[in-house]
Write a protein that holds these residues in place. Structure first.
Motif, PDB file in Angstrom:
ATOM      1  N   ARG A  54     -97.184 -15.949 -30.912  1.00 45.81           N
ATOM      2  CA  ARG A  54     -95.804 -16.317 -31.266  1.00 45.81           C
ATOM      3  C   ARG A  54     -95.795 -17.432 -32.116  1.00 45.81           C
ATOM      4  N   PHE A  55     -96.789 -18.199 -32.471  1.00 44.33           N
ATOM      5  CA  PHE A  55     -96.710 -19.282 -33.134  1.00 44.33           C
ATOM      6  C   PHE A  55     -97.954 -19.184 -34.479  1.00 44.33           C
ATOM      7  N   PRO A  56     -97.584 -19.686 -35.501  1.00 48.39           N
ATOM      8  CA  PRO A  56     -98.437 -19.499 -36.885  1.00 48.39           C
ATOM      9  C   PRO A  56     -99.892 -19.941 -36.399  1.00 48.39           C
ATOM     10  N   PHE A  57    -100.180 -20.787 -35.789  1.00 51.61           N
ATOM     11  CA  PHE A  57    -101.474 -21.387 -35.477  1.00 51.61           C
ATOM     12  C   PHE A  57    -102.335 -20.686 -34.648  1.00 51.61           C
ATOM     13  N   GLN A  58    -101.378 -19.668 -33.748  1.00 47.98           N
ATOM     14  CA  GLN A  58    -102.377 -18.809 -32.881  1.00 47.98           C
ATOM     15  C   GLN A  58    -102.734 -17.715 -33.751  1.00 47.98           C
ATOM     16  N   ALA A  59    -102.019 -17.111 -34.502  1.00 51.48           N
ATOM     17  CA  ALA A  59    -102.235 -15.908 -35.599  1.00 51.48           C
ATOM     18  C   ALA A  59    -103.226 -16.767 -36.447  1.00 51.48           C
ATOM     19  N   ARG A  60    -103.199 -17.603 -36.766  1.00 45.44           N
ATOM     20  CA  ARG A  60    -104.316 -18.296 -37.845  1.00 45.44           C
ATOM     21  C   ARG A  60    -105.803 -18.502 -37.333  1.00 45.44           C
ATOM     22  N   GLU A  61    -105.777 -18.771 -36.001  1.00 45.35           N
ATOM     23  CA  GLU A  61    -106.972 -18.985 -35.332  1.00 45.35           C
ATOM     24  C   GLU A  61    -107.586 -17.499 -35.134  1.00 45.35           C
ATOM     25  N   SER A  62    -106.824 -16.775 -34.851  1.00 46.00           N
ATOM     26  CA  SER A  62    -107.291 -15.244 -34.320  1.00 46.00           C
ATOM     27  C   SER A  62    -107.949 -14.564 -35.665  1.00 46.00           C
ATOM     28  N   LEU A  63    -106.964 -14.554 -36.545  1.00 42.01           N
ATOM     29  CA  LEU A  63    -107.344 -14.182 -37.954  1.00 42.01           C
ATOM     30  C   LEU A  63    -108.473 -14.778 -38.529  1.00 42.01           C
ATOM     31  N   ALA A  64    -108.738 -16.130 -38.434  1.00 45.30           N
ATOM     32  CA  ALA A  64    -109.798 -16.635 -38.961  1.00 45.30           C
ATOM     33  C   ALA A  64    -111.279 -16.360 -38.388  1.00 45.30           C
ATOM     34  N   ASP A  65    -110.782 -16.180 -37.064  1.00 47.68           N
ATOM     35  CA  ASP A  65    -112.302 -15.529 -36.192  1.00 47.68           C
ATOM     36  C   ASP A  65    -112.369 -14.162 -36.411  1.00 47.68           C
ATOM     37  N   ALA A  66    -111.527 -13.384 -36.814  1.00 48.92           N
ATOM     38  CA  ALA A  66    -111.888 -11.938 -37.151  1.00 48.92           C
ATOM     39  C   ALA A  66    -112.255 -12.160 -38.665  1.00 48.92           C
ATOM     40  N   ALA A  67    -112.090 -12.834 -39.415  1.00 45.37           N
ATOM     41  CA  ALA A  67    -112.676 -12.798 -40.838  1.00 45.37           C
ATOM     42  C   ALA A  67    -113.963 -13.210 -40.848  1.00 45.37           C
ATOM     43  N   ARG A  68    -114.357 -14.340 -39.717  1.00 44.65           N
ATOM     44  CA  ARG A  68    -115.668 -14.992 -39.626  1.00 44.65           C
ATOM     45  C   ARG A  68    -116.643 -13.819 -39.193  1.00 44.65           C
ATOM     46  N   VAL A  69    -116.197 -13.146 -38.254  1.00 51.81           N
ATOM     47  CA  VAL A  69    -117.203 -11.994 -37.876  1.00 51.81           C
ATOM     48  C   VAL A  69    -117.236 -11.046 -38.953  1.00 51.81           C
TER      49      VAL A  69
END
Length: 241
Positions: A152-167
């Protein structure tokens, strides 16, 4: 006509008196059972809330083995309550921290399925980290992306996308990692603080992609450059999200 209708009704009732009596008793039992269930659930929720509050002291003490034992007992007894759902999440987080990733995933059960509500989203992040810890990187990435899509919030999407990118980057897929870091940057306003941090990682991913990926995919259960034993996150000294 009214009197005639009443007479017919009375006659029908006399003829079917036994059936009516059984129906009335059934309705009374149904109502009584419903009221009992509602009262039972209310009492159970109250007891669960009180007991979960008491457990906070054990959790805060840092004695995780005792906390795991008490939380598991609490979940076994109050797992169907709202406090029980919260306890599942706390227990899974502690198990993950203690290196018991598979058990953490089992404890979460179906809690991580509903990413559209806050507790479910938090549980999904723990579940994704558990997948990482056991080497199931594709499952982890899929769940991180699902969380990002439901955020619902940009920071939530940001954290999850960054984790996926890291993996992705850890597993040698630098092109996919770069695409995900671009999506991360899309969650920022132009001058928003923190943007440069992810621009740095986007440049790193692009550089690795230009060099041919720079790494072979990891085998299941193999950790990349220094990682924490619990969540699979890169060492903080590396500066990676």
């Amino acid at each position: 006509m009214f009197v005639s209708g009443v007479e017919r009704t009375v006659a029908w009732a006399r003829k079917h008196q036994r059936t009516l009596s059984i129906a009335v008793v059934a309705v009374i039992l149904l109502v009584a059972g419903f009221l009992y269930y509602v009262n039972y659930q209310r009492t159970l929720e109250t007891q669960a809330t009180q007991r979960f509050t008491e457990l906070q002291g054990t959790i805060a003490s840092g004695n995780f083995q005792l906390a795991i034992r008490d939380l598991q007992g609490f979940v076994d007894r109050f797992g169907s309550t709202e406090a029980g759902r919260q306890a599942r999440l706390v227990l899974a987080e502690i198990l993950l921290q203690e290196g018991q990733a598979r058990r953490a995933g089992e404890v979460l059960g179906t809690l991580a399925e509903d990413v559209d509500e806050p507790l479910g989203m938090a549980a999904a992040r723990v579940q994704a980290a558990a997948f990482e810890a056991v080497g199931d990187h594709e499952q982890a990435i899929r769940l991180y992306l699902r969380i990002a899509d439901a955020a619902r919030f940009p920071f939530q999407a940001r954290e999850s996308l960054a984790d996926a990118a890291r993996v992705r980057l850890q597993n040698g897929d630098a092109d996919a990692a770069a695409d995900l870091y671009e999506r991360v940057l899309g969650t920022f306003d132009t001058d928003e603080a923190g943007r440069g941090y992810f621009e740095m990682w986007l440049a790193e991913a692009r550089a690795r992609a230009a060099a041919g990926g720079n790494a072979a995919p990891l085998a299941p259960g193999v950790s990349p450059d220094p990682v924490g034993p619990d969540t699979g996150s890169l060492d903080t000294d590396a500066g990676q999200p």
